[in-house]
Design a protein around this motif. Sequence first.
Motif, PDB file in Angstrom:
ATOM      1  N   LEU A 183       0.836  -1.202   0.000  1.00  0.00           N
ATOM      2  CA  LEU A 183       0.000   0.000   0.000  1.00  0.00           C
ATOM      3  C   LEU A 183       0.871   1.252   0.000  1.00  0.00           C
ATOM      4  O   LEU A 183       0.602   2.210  -0.750  1.00  0.00           O
ATOM      5  CB  LEU A 183      -0.922  -0.004   1.215  1.00  0.00           C
ATOM      6  CG  LEU A 183      -1.792   1.243   1.412  1.00  0.00           C
ATOM      7  CD1 LEU A 183      -2.767   1.423   0.249  1.00  0.00           C
ATOM      8  CD2 LEU A 183      -2.549   1.165   2.740  1.00  0.00           C
ATOM      9  N   ALA A 184       1.917   1.263   0.825  1.00  0.00           N
ATOM     10  CA  ALA A 184       2.802   2.424   0.897  1.00  0.00           C
ATOM     11  C   ALA A 184       3.483   2.674  -0.444  1.00  0.00           C
ATOM     12  O   ALA A 184       3.511   3.811  -0.959  1.00  0.00           O
ATOM     13  CB  ALA A 184       3.836   2.229   1.998  1.00  0.00           C
ATOM     14  N   GLU A 185       4.016   1.628  -1.032  1.00  0.00           N
ATOM     15  CA  GLU A 185       4.763   1.783  -2.279  1.00  0.00           C
ATOM     16  C   GLU A 185       3.851   2.187  -3.436  1.00  0.00           C
ATOM     17  O   GLU A 185       4.204   3.064  -4.240  1.00  0.00           O
ATOM     18  CB  GLU A 185       5.499   0.488  -2.594  1.00  0.00           C
ATOM     19  CG  GLU A 185       6.633   0.192  -1.620  1.00  0.00           C
ATOM     20  CD  GLU A 185       7.318  -1.131  -1.879  1.00  0.00           C
ATOM     21  OE1 GLU A 185       8.481  -1.271  -1.453  1.00  0.00           O
ATOM     22  OE2 GLU A 185       6.690  -2.026  -2.506  1.00  0.00           O
ATOM     23  N   SER A 186       2.684   1.570  -3.531  1.00  0.00           N
ATOM     24  CA  SER A 186       1.780   1.891  -4.645  1.00  0.00           C
ATOM     25  C   SER A 186       1.210   3.294  -4.512  1.00  0.00           C
ATOM     26  O   SER A 186       1.033   3.997  -5.512  1.00  0.00           O
ATOM     27  CB  SER A 186       0.665   0.855  -4.735  1.00  0.00           C
ATOM     28  OG  SER A 186      -0.090   0.812  -3.539  1.00  0.00           O
ATOM     29  N   THR A 187       0.943   3.734  -3.285  1.00  0.00           N
ATOM     30  CA  THR A 187       0.421   5.086  -3.082  1.00  0.00           C
ATOM     31  C   THR A 187       1.485   6.125  -3.401  1.00  0.00           C
ATOM     32  O   THR A 187       1.192   7.162  -4.011  1.00  0.00           O
ATOM     33  CB  THR A 187      -0.082   5.270  -1.639  1.00  0.00           C
ATOM     34  OG1 THR A 187      -1.072   4.277  -1.354  1.00  0.00           O
ATOM     35  CG2 THR A 187      -0.695   6.647  -1.449  1.00  0.00           C
ATOM     36  N   ARG A 188       2.724   5.877  -3.003  1.00  0.00           N
ATOM     37  CA  ARG A 188       3.819   6.796  -3.327  1.00  0.00           C
ATOM     38  C   ARG A 188       3.977   6.918  -4.849  1.00  0.00           C
ATOM     39  O   ARG A 188       4.182   8.011  -5.383  1.00  0.00           O
ATOM     40  CB  ARG A 188       5.121   6.315  -2.694  1.00  0.00           C
ATOM     41  CG  ARG A 188       5.137   6.383  -1.173  1.00  0.00           C
ATOM     42  CD  ARG A 188       6.500   5.987  -0.617  1.00  0.00           C
ATOM     43  NE  ARG A 188       7.498   6.954  -1.042  1.00  0.00           N
ATOM     44  CZ  ARG A 188       7.722   8.117  -0.422  1.00  0.00           C
ATOM     45  NH1 ARG A 188       7.039   8.438   0.658  1.00  0.00           N
ATOM     46  NH2 ARG A 188       8.638   8.952  -0.872  1.00  0.00           N
ATOM     47  N   GLU A 189       3.880   5.801  -5.541  1.00  0.00           N
ATOM     48  CA  GLU A 189       3.980   5.819  -7.003  1.00  0.00           C
ATOM     49  C   GLU A 189       2.805   6.571  -7.614  1.00  0.00           C
ATOM     50  O   GLU A 189       2.969   7.358  -8.553  1.00  0.00           O
ATOM     51  CB  GLU A 189       4.039   4.397  -7.536  1.00  0.00           C
ATOM     52  CG  GLU A 189       4.204   4.319  -9.046  1.00  0.00           C
ATOM     53  CD  GLU A 189       4.326   2.901  -9.559  1.00  0.00           C
ATOM     54  OE1 GLU A 189       4.350   2.720 -10.790  1.00  0.00           O
ATOM     55  OE2 GLU A 189       4.387   1.974  -8.736  1.00  0.00           O
ATOM     56  N   LEU A 190       1.621   6.344  -7.092  1.00  0.00           N
ATOM     57  CA  LEU A 190       0.429   7.010  -7.606  1.00  0.00           C
ATOM     58  C   LEU A 190       0.541   8.525  -7.490  1.00  0.00           C
ATOM     59  O   LEU A 190       0.207   9.261  -8.427  1.00  0.00           O
ATOM     60  CB  LEU A 190      -0.804   6.515  -6.835  1.00  0.00           C
ATOM     61  CG  LEU A 190      -2.148   7.140  -7.201  1.00  0.00           C
ATOM     62  CD1 LEU A 190      -2.611   6.655  -8.574  1.00  0.00           C
ATOM     63  CD2 LEU A 190      -3.205   6.817  -6.145  1.00  0.00           C
ATOM     64  N   LEU A 191       1.010   8.998  -6.339  1.00  0.00           N
ATOM     65  CA  LEU A 191       1.098  10.444  -6.096  1.00  0.00           C
ATOM     66  C   LEU A 191       2.342  11.068  -6.717  1.00  0.00           C
ATOM     67  O   LEU A 191       2.409  12.286  -6.882  1.00  0.00           O
ATOM     68  CB  LEU A 191       1.088  10.717  -4.592  1.00  0.00           C
ATOM     69  CG  LEU A 191      -0.189  10.345  -3.842  1.00  0.00           C
ATOM     70  CD1 LEU A 191       0.006  10.560  -2.345  1.00  0.00           C
ATOM     71  CD2 LEU A 191      -1.386  11.151  -4.343  1.00  0.00           C
ATOM     72  N   GLY A 192       3.344  10.256  -7.038  1.00  0.00           N
ATOM     73  CA  GLY A 192       4.583  10.788  -7.592  1.00  0.00           C
ATOM     74  C   GLY A 192       5.463  11.454  -6.552  1.00  0.00           C
ATOM     75  O   GLY A 192       6.050  12.516  -6.815  1.00  0.00           O
ATOM     76  N   CYS A 193       5.571  10.840  -5.359  1.00  0.00           N
ATOM     77  CA  CYS A 193       6.395  11.412  -4.293  1.00  0.00           C
ATOM     78  C   CYS A 193       7.834  11.588  -4.779  1.00  0.00           C
ATOM     79  O   CYS A 193       8.412  10.673  -5.373  1.00  0.00           O
ATOM     80  CB  CYS A 193       6.396  10.497  -3.068  1.00  0.00           C
ATOM     81  SG  CYS A 193       4.754  10.139  -2.395  1.00  0.00           S
ATOM     82  N   ALA A 194       8.418  12.756  -4.505  1.00  0.00           N
ATOM     83  CA  ALA A 194       9.777  13.051  -4.971  1.00  0.00           C
ATOM     84  C   ALA A 194      10.831  12.271  -4.195  1.00  0.00           C
ATOM     85  O   ALA A 194      11.863  11.884  -4.760  1.00  0.00           O
ATOM     86  CB  ALA A 194      10.050  14.548  -4.860  1.00  0.00           C
ATOM     87  N   GLU A 195      10.587  12.030  -2.907  1.00  0.00           N
ATOM     88  CA  GLU A 195      11.577  11.346  -2.075  1.00  0.00           C
ATOM     89  C   GLU A 195      11.690   9.873  -2.462  1.00  0.00           C
ATOM     90  O   GLU A 195      10.704   9.238  -2.813  1.00  0.00           O
ATOM     91  CB  GLU A 195      11.206  11.449  -0.595  1.00  0.00           C
ATOM     92  CG  GLU A 195      11.238  12.856  -0.025  1.00  0.00           C
ATOM     93  CD  GLU A 195       9.973  13.655  -0.319  1.00  0.00           C
ATOM     94  OE1 GLU A 195       9.892  14.799   0.140  1.00  0.00           O
ATOM     95  OE2 GLU A 195       9.070  13.130  -1.001  1.00  0.00           O
ATOM     96  N   LYS A 196      12.895   9.360  -2.358  1.00  0.00           N
ATOM     97  CA  LYS A 196      13.135   7.942  -2.592  1.00  0.00           C
ATOM     98  C   LYS A 196      13.313   7.272  -1.234  1.00  0.00           C
ATOM     99  O   LYS A 196      14.290   7.530  -0.533  1.00  0.00           O
ATOM    100  CB  LYS A 196      14.378   7.730  -3.456  1.00  0.00           C
ATOM    101  CG  LYS A 196      14.338   8.437  -4.807  1.00  0.00           C
ATOM    102  CD  LYS A 196      13.153   7.973  -5.644  1.00  0.00           C
ATOM    103  CE  LYS A 196      13.151   8.684  -7.005  1.00  0.00           C
ATOM    104  NZ  LYS A 196      11.941   8.335  -7.794  1.00  0.00           N
ATOM    105  N   VAL A 197      12.364   6.474  -0.843  1.00  0.00           N
ATOM    106  CA  VAL A 197      12.460   5.753   0.427  1.00  0.00           C
ATOM    107  C   VAL A 197      12.281   4.263   0.150  1.00  0.00           C
ATOM    108  O   VAL A 197      11.661   3.869  -0.848  1.00  0.00           O
ATOM    109  CB  VAL A 197      11.414   6.230   1.458  1.00  0.00           C
ATOM    110  CG1 VAL A 197      11.542   7.715   1.720  1.00  0.00           C
ATOM    111  CG2 VAL A 197      10.003   5.880   1.016  1.00  0.00           C
ATOM    112  N   THR A 198      12.832   3.457   1.031  1.00  0.00           N
ATOM    113  CA  THR A 198      12.690   2.004   0.913  1.00  0.00           C
ATOM    114  C   THR A 198      11.855   1.499   2.081  1.00  0.00           C
ATOM    115  O   THR A 198      12.277   1.594   3.234  1.00  0.00           O
ATOM    116  CB  THR A 198      14.064   1.317   0.921  1.00  0.00           C
ATOM    117  OG1 THR A 198      14.837   1.815  -0.183  1.00  0.00           O
ATOM    118  CG2 THR A 198      13.912  -0.192   0.788  1.00  0.00           C
ATOM    119  N   VAL A 199      10.678   1.008   1.788  1.00  0.00           N
ATOM    120  CA  VAL A 199       9.803   0.470   2.832  1.00  0.00           C
ATOM    121  C   VAL A 199      10.233  -0.971   3.101  1.00  0.00           C
ATOM    122  O   VAL A 199      10.263  -1.790   2.176  1.00  0.00           O
ATOM    123  CB  VAL A 199       8.327   0.515   2.399  1.00  0.00           C
ATOM    124  CG1 VAL A 199       7.433  -0.012   3.509  1.00  0.00           C
ATOM    125  CG2 VAL A 199       7.924   1.942   2.016  1.00  0.00           C
TER     126      VAL A 199
END
Length: 206
Positions: A183-199
């Motif tokens: 959920l975290a990774e897909s939502t970040r991709e959907l919104l286009g978050c600029a930060e690169k984080v590893t869940v």
Amino acid sequence: MFALSACSSGAGGGTDGEHSASAAAPGACELLFGERNVEALRTDLGAGFQPHDRSLTEMKERMLEEAQVWDPDTDKLSRTTFRPCQIEGRVDGKEAWVNATVGWSTYDVTFVTDGKHSRDFREVAKGVYLDRREGVDGRPLIMPCTVPGTRPGQGEELPLQVSVADTDRTDRSVSTDQLLKALAESTRELLGCAEKVTVPEKLLSR
């Protein structure tokens, strides 16, 4: 387009209608959790398995708009909470649910890392913070998420928050950790978050 379920923590919030996902294309649950994980949930939740999907397009548009109008000088901590996927089933004769919740957090990154409140949160990876307290929507995972067209500092002062409520599911073909990570990774991709984080793979069970 599927209607979106959204609840506001401030005045004027409401809930829109919903429709079942079309069998012709992946619904929100498959897009957020991954098709393999949803199939595992189908096995766990039995004959009563039923996903309720809402429009991710509408959620994205509304979240981006909320971030773009956010102003730290006038912020009243009013946030919209989205529940884009709710999956129901029956286990041992009673209802079981898996619910995804997404929204901008009322906690900024400083709140979860410094001062007396920081003990309520655990940094599970660089820039990824898990609330130790469990609420009705599960345990929130909080991460910076800067999106285009926003004021400086938005990513850390208005971070992304996601959670998974996993209620009365006894068989665990897929873990709540895996669902929360997806959920975290897909939502970040959907919104286009600029930060690169590893869940990380392990979240709740650490």
